[in-house]
Structures are given as structure tokens and as C-alpha cells.
Scaffold this motif. Structure first.
Motif, short mmCIF file in Angstrom:
data_model
loop_
_atom_site.label_atom_id
_atom_site.label_comp_id
_atom_site.label_asym_id
_atom_site.label_seq_id
_atom_site.Cartn_x
_atom_site.Cartn_y
_atom_site.Cartn_z
N UNK A 129 0.83 -1.20 0.00
CA UNK A 129 0.00 0.00 0.00
C UNK A 129 0.86 1.26 0.00
N UNK A 130 1.95 1.24 0.73
CA UNK A 130 2.88 2.38 0.71
C UNK A 130 3.49 2.54 -0.68
N UNK A 131 3.86 1.42 -1.29
CA UNK A 131 4.46 1.48 -2.61
C UNK A 131 3.47 1.98 -3.66
N UNK A 132 2.21 1.62 -3.49
CA UNK A 132 1.16 2.10 -4.39
C UNK A 132 1.16 3.62 -4.45
N UNK A 133 1.25 4.27 -3.29
CA UNK A 133 1.25 5.73 -3.27
C UNK A 133 2.56 6.27 -3.85
N UNK A 134 3.68 5.69 -3.48
CA UNK A 134 4.97 6.15 -3.98
C UNK A 134 5.03 6.07 -5.51
N UNK A 135 4.46 5.02 -6.08
CA UNK A 135 4.49 4.84 -7.53
C UNK A 135 3.67 5.89 -8.28
N UNK A 136 2.73 6.53 -7.61
CA UNK A 136 1.83 7.48 -8.27
C UNK A 136 2.21 8.94 -8.01
N UNK A 137 3.22 9.16 -7.21
CA UNK A 137 3.57 10.52 -6.82
C UNK A 137 3.97 11.38 -8.02
N UNK A 138 4.91 10.91 -8.81
CA UNK A 138 5.41 11.72 -9.93
C UNK A 138 4.30 12.08 -10.91
N UNK A 139 3.47 11.10 -11.25
CA UNK A 139 2.38 11.34 -12.21
C UNK A 139 1.43 12.42 -11.71
N UNK A 140 1.26 12.51 -10.41
CA UNK A 140 0.30 13.46 -9.84
C UNK A 140 0.95 14.73 -9.31
N UNK A 141 2.21 14.96 -9.67
CA UNK A 141 2.81 16.26 -9.43
C UNK A 141 3.38 16.49 -8.04
N UNK A 142 3.76 15.42 -7.35
CA UNK A 142 4.37 15.63 -6.03
C UNK A 142 5.46 14.60 -5.78
N UNK A 188 4.32 14.00 4.60
CA UNK A 188 4.79 15.23 3.99
C UNK A 188 5.09 15.00 2.52
N UNK A 189 4.76 16.00 1.70
CA UNK A 189 5.07 15.95 0.28
C UNK A 189 5.60 17.30 -0.17
N UNK A 190 6.23 17.28 -1.34
CA UNK A 190 6.71 18.50 -1.98
C UNK A 190 6.04 18.62 -3.34
N UNK A 191 5.48 19.77 -3.62
CA UNK A 191 4.82 19.99 -4.91
C UNK A 191 5.88 20.09 -6.00
N UNK A 192 5.82 19.20 -6.99
CA UNK A 192 6.83 19.19 -8.04
C UNK A 192 6.30 19.68 -9.39
N UNK A 193 5.05 19.42 -9.70
CA UNK A 193 4.41 19.91 -10.92
C UNK A 193 3.06 20.50 -10.54
N UNK A 194 2.97 21.82 -10.60
CA UNK A 194 1.82 22.52 -10.02
C UNK A 194 0.50 22.12 -10.66
N UNK A 195 0.43 22.10 -11.97
CA UNK A 195 -0.85 21.80 -12.63
C UNK A 195 -1.31 20.38 -12.32
N UNK A 196 -0.38 19.42 -12.37
CA UNK A 196 -0.74 18.03 -12.07
C UNK A 196 -1.20 17.89 -10.63
N UNK A 197 -0.54 18.61 -9.74
CA UNK A 197 -0.89 18.50 -8.32
C UNK A 197 -2.27 19.09 -8.05
N UNK A 198 -2.56 20.23 -8.64
CA UNK A 198 -3.89 20.83 -8.46
C UNK A 198 -4.96 19.91 -9.03
N UNK A 199 -4.65 19.28 -10.16
CA UNK A 199 -5.61 18.34 -10.75
C UNK A 199 -5.88 17.18 -9.80
N UNK A 200 -4.85 16.69 -9.15
CA UNK A 200 -5.02 15.63 -8.14
C UNK A 200 -5.96 16.09 -7.03
N UNK A 201 -5.76 17.30 -6.54
CA UNK A 201 -6.56 17.78 -5.41
C UNK A 201 -8.04 17.88 -5.75
#
Length: 222
Positions: A129-142, A188-201
Motif C-alpha cells: 500500500x505504501x508502494x502504491x502511493x509512492x508509484x503514483x507521486x510523480x504522475x500526480x505532481x508531487x 509530507x510531500x513537496x509539490x513538483x508539478x503545479x498543474x498536475x498536483x492541483x488536478x489531483x486535489x
């Protein structure tokens, strides 16, 4: 966008006796938008149930503001509230460190011989379950913020987030009862791609979004 919340009146069992499965919560959320029902216009509403400081809340993200009387149907009196989410979204910046909370349905696809559609099954273990989230971070901008322990090498850095709850709530589908894997992450996360991250939210992450999964909320740190 609007972010709304109500404290669920869990101590009043007569009032909340209907809330025995995810479909009942879904119906509650849908009934909180009577104008959409009247117009035969059903928009997607992200929602989740939070347990915080001994209280239980329904949190809803929606394009239009809900009817607070309907939202308060199963709530503690006078606790239903809503506010515009757009000013908060407008202030988010790339590189910003955020504390996040996410309730999701971590799954993976297994190919089936002779079938065009794979079988979707839940991840079971904490590591999966932890890996599931880690694998999706880049795609979703964080990026998940990592911590390196004193004396350890950079290769031994660990992601700074935890799973704070895991359960299997029931969903009634016709005559069938299903159990969905529900996992709540905090960290904790760091926003890496603003548009993708806002889309996630605003659109969520993962499956079963209609049934209380996929909503991430964040709070700026520092």
C-alpha cells in the motif's frame, strides 16, 4: 470548488442508523446537492470520513456548494459548513512542502488469460500500500519528502509518511455485499508539478471515488 465538512452525530444512533455501509454515505452526499438532482445533473463529488481527536467528520469536495441543511442531516447540529476552495488552490506553489492526508483504495491489475480486461484486486500488505502511493507521486505532481537518519547514507532515506488506518468497509451493490480496502495515509510531500498536483486535489486519486476514496487534502508547512 467548495470544501465542506460536518461532524457526524455518531452518539445519536437513532439519527445515524442508516449509515451502515458506503452506499448510504454516497447517498447522503448526493442528497446534499438537491439542485443537481432537480436538474438531472449529477456531478462527481469527492468525499471521505475522517476520525480526528475523538470526533468523526464527513468531508466533501464539490464544484458547487452543498445545501447545508441536507449536509447536516446526520450531523451534530450547527456543524455543517462550507467554504470556497479556489483561493487556497491559487496560493499553492511548486516546491512547497505540504502535510497531506489521503484516504484511498490501493489496487493493482492482474492480466487474465483470454480476457481483454484485467482483474482488479486490492493491495493487502502495508508495504504494498505504501508502494502504491509512492508509484503514483510523480504522475500526480508531487514528491514524497524523505528523511535520512543520522549516520545513514542517502540510499537509506525513507519516505516521510505513514498509514494511519486500514479497514474494509462494506458496499451494498444490488444483492451483493462487497468489502473495499480503505487506507488512510498521512505525511509530507513537496509539490513538483503545479498543474498536475492541483488536478489531483480536485479530481482525486485511485479507484472507488464515489465511495469515499481518493480525496487528498493538504496543509502548508512553514
Amino acid at each position: 470548488m467548495y470544501l465542506s465538512r460536518v461532524q457526524i452525530d455518531v452518539n445519536n444512533r437513532q439519527k445515524t442508523k442508516e449509515l451502515t455501509h458506503l452506499g448510504a454515505y454516497h447517498n447522503w452526499v448526493e442528497q446534499s446537492f438537491p439542485a443537481e438532482i432537480a436538474a438531472h445533473k449529477r456531478l462527481r463529488h469527492l468525499w471521505r470520513v475522517d476520525h480526528l481527536a475523538g470526533k468523526t467528520y464527513l468531508l466533501v469536495l464539490s464544484e458547487e456548494a452543498p445545501d447545508l441543511t441536507k449536509l447536516g442531516m446526520f450531523g451534530v447540529p450547527h456543524t455543517a459548513m462550507t467554504k470556497s476552495y479556489d483561493p487556497f488552490l491559487a496560493k499553492i506553489q511548486e516546491g512547497q512542502i505540504m502535510q497531506f492526508r489521503l484516504t484511498a483504495n490501493p489496487t493493482h491489475a492482474i492480466p487474465r488469460e483470454g480476457k481483454s480486461q484485467p482483474r482488479i484486486v486490492p493491495h493487502i500488505t502495508v508495504d504494498q500500500q505504501r508502494q502504491w502511493l509512492a508509484d503514483r507521486a510523480e504522475k500526480h505532481g508531487f514528491q514524497l519528502v524523505q528523511t535520512t537518519l543520522a549516520g545513514a547514507s542517502d540510499s537509506e532515506a525513507i519516505d516521510n509518511f505513514d498509514i494511519v488506518s486500514r479497514d474494509w468497509p462494506v458496499l451494498h451493490k444490488g444483492k451483493r455485499n462487497m468489502k473495499l480496502s480503505r487506507v488512510t495515509f498521512e505525511g509530507l510531500l513537496r509539490v513538483s508539478q503545479l498543474d498536475d498536483f492541483k488536478q489531483l486535489l480536485v479530481t482525486g486519486i485511485g479507484r472507488e471515488k464515489a465511495f469515499g476514496m481518493g480525496l487528498m487534502t493538504v496543509i502548508p508547512r512553514g
